[in-house]
Design a protein around this motif. Structure first.
Motif, mmCIF file in Angstrom:
data_model
loop_
_atom_site.group_PDB
_atom_site.id
_atom_site.type_symbol
_atom_site.label_atom_id
_atom_site.label_comp_id
_atom_site.label_asym_id
_atom_site.label_seq_id
_atom_site.Cartn_x
_atom_site.Cartn_y
_atom_site.Cartn_z
ATOM 1 N N VAL A 153 0.825 -1.213 0.000
ATOM 2 C CA VAL A 153 0.000 0.000 0.000
ATOM 3 C C VAL A 153 0.860 1.264 0.000
ATOM 4 N N SER A 154 1.978 1.251 0.719
ATOM 5 C CA SER A 154 2.831 2.443 0.826
ATOM 6 C C SER A 154 3.474 2.823 -0.502
ATOM 7 N N GLU A 155 3.503 1.916 -1.480
ATOM 8 C CA GLU A 155 4.134 2.188 -2.778
ATOM 9 C C GLU A 155 3.135 2.584 -3.854
ATOM 10 N N LEU A 156 1.845 2.529 -3.550
ATOM 11 C CA LEU A 156 0.836 2.853 -4.565
ATOM 12 C C LEU A 156 0.875 4.336 -4.902
ATOM 13 N N PRO A 157 0.726 4.694 -6.170
ATOM 14 C CA PRO A 157 0.743 6.109 -6.560
ATOM 15 C C PRO A 157 -0.567 6.800 -6.168
ATOM 16 N N PRO A 158 -0.558 8.142 -6.062
ATOM 17 C CA PRO A 158 -1.800 8.863 -5.775
ATOM 18 C C PRO A 158 -2.785 8.758 -6.937
ATOM 19 N N GLY A 159 -4.039 9.087 -6.648
ATOM 20 C CA GLY A 159 -5.081 9.051 -7.673
ATOM 21 C C GLY A 159 -6.318 8.340 -7.161
ATOM 22 N N PRO A 160 -7.474 8.637 -7.750
ATOM 23 C CA PRO A 160 -8.728 8.026 -7.282
ATOM 24 C C PRO A 160 -8.740 6.508 -7.417
ATOM 25 N N GLU A 161 -7.964 5.975 -8.384
ATOM 26 C CA GLU A 161 -7.957 4.526 -8.604
ATOM 27 C C GLU A 161 -7.395 3.766 -7.403
ATOM 28 N N THR A 162 -6.474 4.388 -6.671
ATOM 29 C CA THR A 162 -5.827 3.708 -5.538
ATOM 30 C C THR A 162 -6.294 4.232 -4.191
ATOM 31 N N LEU A 163 -7.232 5.172 -4.175
ATOM 32 C CA LEU A 163 -7.567 5.872 -2.940
ATOM 33 C C LEU A 163 -8.067 4.943 -1.837
ATOM 34 N N LEU A 164 -8.994 4.058 -2.157
ATOM 35 C CA LEU A 164 -9.533 3.162 -1.127
ATOM 36 C C LEU A 164 -8.460 2.221 -0.594
ATOM 37 N N LEU A 165 -7.597 1.721 -1.470
ATOM 38 C CA LEU A 165 -6.516 0.846 -1.022
ATOM 39 C C LEU A 165 -5.566 1.600 -0.104
ATOM 40 N N ARG A 166 -5.280 2.871 -0.427
ATOM 41 C CA ARG A 166 -4.333 3.634 0.384
ATOM 42 C C ARG A 166 -4.896 4.006 1.749
ATOM 43 N N LEU A 167 -6.194 3.992 1.889
ATOM 44 C CA LEU A 167 -6.788 4.202 3.212
ATOM 45 C C LEU A 167 -6.514 3.021 4.146
ATOM 46 N N GLY A 169 -3.512 1.938 4.498
ATOM 47 C CA GLY A 169 -2.095 2.064 4.794
ATOM 48 C C GLY A 169 -1.801 2.699 6.138
ATOM 49 N N SER A 170 -0.551 3.115 6.315
ATOM 50 C CA SER A 170 -0.094 3.747 7.542
ATOM 51 C C SER A 170 -0.755 5.109 7.701
ATOM 52 N N ALA A 171 -0.505 5.761 8.849
ATOM 53 C CA ALA A 171 -1.108 7.069 9.120
ATOM 54 C C ALA A 171 -0.731 8.079 8.039
ATOM 55 N N ALA A 172 0.547 8.070 7.600
ATOM 56 C CA ALA A 172 1.006 9.026 6.595
ATOM 57 C C ALA A 172 0.323 8.783 5.251
ATOM 58 N N VAL A 173 0.217 7.526 4.857
ATOM 59 C CA VAL A 173 -0.418 7.176 3.578
ATOM 60 C C VAL A 173 -1.912 7.481 3.637
ATOM 61 N N CYS A 174 -2.532 7.150 4.758
ATOM 62 C CA CYS A 174 -3.959 7.426 4.955
ATOM 63 C C CYS A 174 -4.222 8.929 4.905
ATOM 64 N N ASP A 175 -3.329 9.716 5.526
ATOM 65 C CA ASP A 175 -3.472 11.170 5.544
ATOM 66 C C ASP A 175 -3.457 11.733 4.130
ATOM 67 N N GLN A 176 -2.546 11.228 3.301
ATOM 68 C CA GLN A 176 -2.472 11.686 1.914
ATOM 69 C C GLN A 176 -3.771 11.377 1.168
ATOM 70 N N ALA A 177 -4.310 10.183 1.407
ATOM 71 C CA ALA A 177 -5.564 9.790 0.745
ATOM 72 C C ALA A 177 -6.717 10.689 1.183
ATOM 73 N N VAL A 178 -6.744 11.020 2.477
ATOM 74 C CA VAL A 178 -7.800 11.897 3.008
ATOM 75 C C VAL A 178 -7.702 13.278 2.369
ATOM 76 N N GLU A 179 -6.466 13.795 2.241
ATOM 77 C CA GLU A 179 -6.271 15.110 1.618
ATOM 78 C C GLU A 179 -6.771 15.100 0.183
ATOM 79 N N GLU A 180 -6.500 14.037 -0.549
ATOM 80 C CA GLU A 180 -6.988 13.928 -1.927
ATOM 81 C C GLU A 180 -8.509 13.951 -1.968
ATOM 82 N N LEU A 181 -9.100 13.227 -1.028
ATOM 83 C CA LEU A 181 -10.556 13.161 -0.989
ATOM 84 C C LEU A 181 -11.142 14.534 -0.670
ATOM 85 N N ARG A 182 -10.502 15.256 0.241
ATOM 86 C CA ARG A 182 -10.980 16.595 0.614
ATOM 87 C C ARG A 182 -10.907 17.574 -0.555
ATOM 88 N N SER A 183 -9.962 17.329 -1.465
ATOM 89 C CA SER A 183 -9.784 18.245 -2.593
ATOM 90 C C SER A 183 -10.653 17.884 -3.799
#
Length: 292
Positions: A153-167, A169-183
């Motif tokens: 999960v920590s190696e998956l690239p950003p983007g809507p296609e990987t967003l649910l999988l990245r949630l 992940g770790s706190a840092a990876v999850c945080d990035q996914a949340v930020e993407e969702l907020r935007s």
């Protein structure tokens, strides 16, 4: 014939290996506790166009499969336990086939996906782990003939296609996914559907020890924003329904009291909002005429 051969082979091996160490025949394997996969998927055919956040999953999980999810880099011992489940499941399915009349086909190993929050370095040392061709970073195949896939999960690239999988992940990876969702844009139907899916995570995120308070707070704020947006849509929908009903009511009232309703009047009604329609209805009731 097979039993005689097996017995002979066992005797030969027993005598040949006796000088190398203690040989024991028919070593019993103790019955283990019931084993369970974290998730299983029985694939079905899908005709409709899928949203972006499901497209990658549809390509990865393209057949019946099992999944094991790990909140850290999966240790070798846990990987082997997952592999044992895969083998035990195959054996169970083979026994079912044997019980049926006719020739007995060989049941193949079902696909097993290991979803690992971090990169399992020991697994990469122990096995030949290759990136899966045509897929994003973080997607691998493990070994030859094992039918095991690995998602780091920590190696998956950003983007809507990987967003649910990245949630996952770790706190840092999850945080990035949340930020993407907020935007993501509020009016996007996929944003709304993603937030509906994530609403089921509220209670688990609040209790999670591996997710930071900051991530949890951001997620709660995002849900609250979405809920307000959903409520406004409901209210707008109710208002539009009332407007439609009121237009019909005005036309019906005019017919009852003999006021002709022209095409121009109908066009005027369509352009009026709820408050104006209520005022018009009251004026017609009072004056019994269409206002100039």
């Amino acid at each position: 014939m097979h039993k005689e051969h097996d017995e002979r082979a066992k005797l030969i091996a027993e005598k040949a290996l006796d000088c190398l160490g203690e040989v024991q025949r028919e070593l019993e394997i103790p019955a283990t506790d019931a084993m369970r996969f974290d998730l299983s998927l029985k694939r079905r055919h899908i005709d409709e166009v899928l949203p972006r956040y499901v497209v990658l999953a549809a390509l990865l999980f393209d057949t019946d499969c099992m999944m094991e999810v790990f909140s850290q880099a999966v240790p070798l011992s846990d990987f082997w336990d997952s592999q044992l489940k895969q083998l035990a499941w195959r054996r169970q399915e083979q026994q079912k086939v044997k019980a049926q009349p006719g020739p007995t086909p060989t049941v193949r190993l079902s696909r097993l996906w290991i979803i690992s929050a971090g990169r399992p370095e020991a697994l990469f040392v122990e096995y030949t782990v290759r990136p899966r061709a045509g897929f994003p970073n973080g997607i691998y195949d493990v070994g030859e003939g094992l039918n095991i896939g690995l998602i780091v999960v920590s190696e998956l690239p950003p983007g809507p296609e990987t967003l649910l999988l990245r949630l996952m992940g770790s706190a840092a990876v999850c945080d990035q996914a949340v930020e993407e969702l907020r935007s993501m844009p509020e009016g996007d139907p996929e944003t709304a559907e993603l937030l509906r899916i994530l609403s089921y995570l509220q209670h688990t995120l609040r209790r999670a020890k591996d997710v930071s308070d900051e991530v949890t707070t951001k997620m709660i704020e995002t849900w609250a924003k979405f809920e307000r947006h959903e409520q406004s849509l409901v209210e707008k929908g109710m208002e539009k329904g009332m407007e439609k009903s009121l237009r019909k009511s005005i036309v019906y009232m005019c017919e009852l009291i003999g006021i002709p309703v022209s095409a121009e009047h109908c066009e005027q009604l369509e352009g009026m909002r709820l408050e104006a329609l209520q005022s018009l209805q009251e004026q017609i009731r009072r004056t019994r005429a269409w206002p100039v």
